[in-house]
Write an enzyme that holds these catalytic residues in place. Structure first.
Site, PDB file in Angstrom:
ATOM      1  N   GLY A 179      -0.050  -1.729   7.882  1.00 14.86           N
ATOM      2  CA  GLY A 179      -0.603  -1.121   6.660  1.00 14.86           C
ATOM      3  C   GLY A 179      -1.874  -0.316   6.827  1.00 14.86           C
ATOM      4  N   LYS A 210       0.819  -1.225   0.000  1.00 12.53           N
ATOM      5  CA  LYS A 210       0.000   0.000   0.000  1.00 12.53           C
ATOM      6  C   LYS A 210       0.846   1.266   0.000  1.00 12.53           C
ATOM      7  CE  LYS A 210      -4.113  -2.010   2.015  1.00 12.53           C
ATOM      8  NZ  LYS A 210      -5.148  -1.968   3.043  1.00 12.53           N
TER       9      LYS A 210
END
Ligand code: ATR
Length: 264
Positions: free
Chosen positions: A128, A65
């Protein structure tokens, strides 16, 4: 036929194809959505394929990400603020990264009818999804965000982006109204998170980003102590809903079928 992908490593567990393909079929769209396991070296190639129009949209999951960002032309405000991209699309020949985890979490909390205003929140994990949760919590005007992560340095990294968060060490106890599990602890049956589950006459709210299993030990323990609990299923559905709306320019339905697809 337009092609969509979710990329990550590992990717086998991803339920995004099931959900997106359900909505694609329901809305009679000429498209397909697949999952693809990729390594860091493949990221540029994926973006090149988006540029050429071979792929129309990409979802990004763990652990890319953040890493994907350097390959993109533009970032939306949400991904700039969190350094996190989970949805990619092409706009006027530019490849744009967006973050729908923020809205996913926000809508899931609204769906569960929790009022987080002025609450003291303990956020477990600095991986994340944590920046997106911190960003959404700020929007809810919580009173305090306390981060607790096994690796202290990662919590400190997060504090560089969000200087208003507090940090405690893994295993250290603190007072809270809301506890959020944003770690991967709970995916395995014996995983246990050592925090204070006691009720002490105060009903608290326990939220787990994990939705499979439906009830982690974190939520089980909270329930036993008469706290309110919620798993991550609606967050998962809402983040996908946001991505779908951007790509296909229509809002798919979130009905009982959608929820049962994920729960099956
Ligand atoms: P990443 O950190 O690679 O982005 P993630 O799945 O988004 O991956 O995040 C995993 C989170 O679960 C992290 O907060 C991780 O803690 P570390 O930063 O210390 O790795 C946490 N986590 C995973 N396994 C854990 C364990 N056995 N005990 C405590 N925390 C754990």
């Amino acid at each position: 036929m337009n092609k969509y992908l979710v990329i990550g490593n590992p990717i086998d567990h991803s339920l995004s194809p099931k959900l997106h393909n359900y909505w694609i079929n329901q809305n009679k769209i000429d498209a397909e959505y697949k999952k693809l396991m990729v390594n860091s070296e493949n990221l540029k190639d994926i973006i090149d394929r988006l540029k050429k129009g071979e792929i129309t949209g990409v979802n990004v999951t763990v652990p890319y990400k953040n890493e994907i960002i350097k390959h993109l032309d533009n970032l939306t405000k949400e991904s700039q603020e969190t350094f996190s991209v989970n949805t990619i699309f092409k706009k006027e020949d530019k490849i744009v990264g967006h973050n729908t985890d923020i809205a996913g979490f926000e809508l899931a909390i609204r769906h569960s009818k929790q009022n987080l205003k002025n609450k003291k929140v303990l956020l477990l994990g600095a991986g994340g999804v944590s920046p997106s949760i911190v960003f959404a919590l700020k929007k809810f005007e919580v009173n305090e965000i306390i981060i607790c992560n096994r690796t202290l340095s990662k919590a400190k990294e997060l504090k560089k982006k969000f200087n208003y968060i507090k940090i405690i060490e893994w295993g250290e106890q603190c007072d809270f109204d809301v506890a959020i599990n944003a770690t991967s602890l709970g995916l395995k049956e014996n995983d246990f998170i050592n925090i204070n589950y006691n009720n002490e006459g105060k009903e608290k709210f326990f939220y787990d980003v994990i939705y499979n299993p439906k009830e982690t030990n974190f939520l089980k323990q909270a329930k036993k102590n008469f706290h309110r609990t919620e798993n991550g299923i609606m967050m998962f559905i809402y983040q996908a809903h946001q991505a779908f709306t951007i790509w296909h320019n229509l809002m798919p339905e979130i009905d009982e079928n959608v929820i049962s697809i994920i729960n099956d």
